[in-house]
Design a protein around this motif. Structure first.
Motif, PDB file in Angstrom:
ATOM      1  N   GLY A  28      42.814  44.643  37.620  1.00 13.96           N
ATOM      2  CA  GLY A  28      42.517  43.239  37.311  1.00 13.96           C
ATOM      3  C   GLY A  28      42.749  42.332  38.501  1.00 13.96           C
ATOM      4  O   GLY A  28      41.920  41.473  38.816  1.00 13.96           O
ATOM      5  N   VAL A  29      43.868  42.520  39.180  1.00 16.34           N
ATOM      6  CA  VAL A  29      44.167  41.698  40.364  1.00 16.34           C
ATOM      7  C   VAL A  29      43.148  41.971  41.470  1.00 16.34           C
ATOM      8  O   VAL A  29      42.661  41.044  42.130  1.00 16.34           O
ATOM      9  N   ILE A  32      40.005  40.221  40.677  1.00 15.59           N
ATOM     10  CA  ILE A  32      40.136  38.786  40.962  1.00 15.59           C
ATOM     11  C   ILE A  32      39.890  38.530  42.445  1.00 15.59           C
ATOM     12  O   ILE A  32      39.120  37.633  42.818  1.00 15.59           O
ATOM     13  N   GLY A  35      36.243  39.022  43.231  1.00 16.39           N
ATOM     14  CA  GLY A  35      35.469  37.869  42.771  1.00 16.39           C
ATOM     15  C   GLY A  35      35.619  36.680  43.687  1.00 16.39           C
ATOM     16  O   GLY A  35      34.644  35.999  44.015  1.00 16.39           O
ATOM     17  N   ILE A  36      36.850  36.403  44.123  1.00 15.12           N
ATOM     18  CA  ILE A  36      37.086  35.281  45.033  1.00 15.12           C
ATOM     19  C   ILE A  36      36.344  35.496  46.344  1.00 15.12           C
ATOM     20  O   ILE A  36      35.740  34.569  46.893  1.00 15.12           O
ATOM     21  N   TRP A  62      31.811  35.366  40.081  1.00 12.22           N
ATOM     22  CA  TRP A  62      32.374  34.743  38.878  1.00 12.22           C
ATOM     23  C   TRP A  62      32.608  35.761  37.768  1.00 12.22           C
ATOM     24  O   TRP A  62      33.611  35.695  37.048  1.00 12.22           O
ATOM     25  N   HIS A  64      33.296  39.001  38.149  1.00 13.43           N
ATOM     26  CA  HIS A  64      34.489  39.778  38.507  1.00 13.43           C
ATOM     27  C   HIS A  64      35.768  38.954  38.355  1.00 13.43           C
ATOM     28  O   HIS A  64      36.797  39.478  37.916  1.00 13.43           O
ATOM     29  N   LEU A  65      35.717  37.690  38.714  1.00 17.19           N
ATOM     30  CA  LEU A  65      36.893  36.829  38.596  1.00 17.19           C
ATOM     31  C   LEU A  65      37.321  36.677  37.138  1.00 17.19           C
ATOM     32  O   LEU A  65      38.494  36.869  36.799  1.00 17.19           O
ATOM     33  N   ILE A  66      36.383  36.373  36.269  1.00 17.35           N
ATOM     34  CA  ILE A  66      36.707  36.151  34.856  1.00 17.35           C
ATOM     35  C   ILE A  66      37.173  37.450  34.193  1.00 17.35           C
ATOM     36  O   ILE A  66      38.191  37.471  33.491  1.00 17.35           O
ATOM     37  N   GLY A  68      38.449  40.028  35.688  1.00 18.87           N
ATOM     38  CA  GLY A  68      39.743  40.382  36.276  1.00 18.87           C
ATOM     39  C   GLY A  68      40.898  39.633  35.626  1.00 18.87           C
ATOM     40  O   GLY A  68      41.947  40.227  35.351  1.00 18.87           O
ATOM     41  N   ILE A  69      40.714  38.354  35.363  1.00 17.17           N
ATOM     42  CA  ILE A  69      41.766  37.557  34.714  1.00 17.17           C
ATOM     43  C   ILE A  69      42.045  38.088  33.311  1.00 17.17           C
ATOM     44  O   ILE A  69      43.204  38.256  32.908  1.00 17.17           O
ATOM     45  N   VAL A  72      43.923  41.412  33.466  1.00 12.76           N
ATOM     46  CA  VAL A  72      45.346  41.207  33.754  1.00 12.76           C
ATOM     47  C   VAL A  72      46.082  40.768  32.486  1.00 12.76           C
ATOM     48  O   VAL A  72      47.177  41.263  32.191  1.00 12.76           O
TER      49      VAL A  72
END
Length: 134
Positions: A28-29, A32, A35-36, A62, A64-66, A68-69, A72
């Motif tokens: 997950g991290v 994130i 994604g960033i 976006w 991958h970021l969502i 990933g959050i 986590v």
């Protein structure tokens, strides 16, 4: 008279569940950060060959970021012993397999590694699903 082998109780989670929770937190991290990186600069990832699934790299960032959050959060929920988090983690790992398959043209080796980790997470969480009530 039947003899049964006693199962060692390790609190509310077995070793496979703890390892799956750790893997969820790590993947997950990393998702994130992935994604960033894709959101911040579109030329970080280069497409390898032509592929059927074509998306804008910022949109992938976006996604991958969502995801990933949420992954986590599911990992943290597993550490808390939530059965809902276990079901969510199985679903999220399955979603991650699909997303990383579609992400193959951007990071082929990384996608294959994450798919393997996600399959292990699914296996680990599905093999010993015991309730916490006695």
């Amino acid at each position: 008279m039947s003899q049964s082998t006693p199962v060692a109780k390790t609190g509310h989670m077995g070793g496979g569940t703890v390892f799956a929770a750790v893997l969820l937190l790590v993947t997950g991290v990393l998702a994130i950060f992935q994604g960033i990186a894709a959101i911040a600069k579109d030329d970080v990832y280069a497409r390898v060959g032509d592929y059927v699934f074509k998306f804008d790299l910022t949109a992938w960032g976006w996604i991958h970021l969502i995801v990933g959050i949420v992954v986590v959060l599911a990992g943290v929920g597993l550490f808390a012993g939530s059965e809902l988090a276990r079901g969510a983690a199985i679903g999220l790992a399955s979603l991650s397999v699909i997303l990383n398959f579609v992400w193959l043209p951007y990071q082929p080796w990384w996608s294959v590694i994450i798919i393997a980790i996600d399959v292990f997470i699914i296996w680990s969480l599905c093999t010993r699903w015991e309730g916490t009530t006695d």
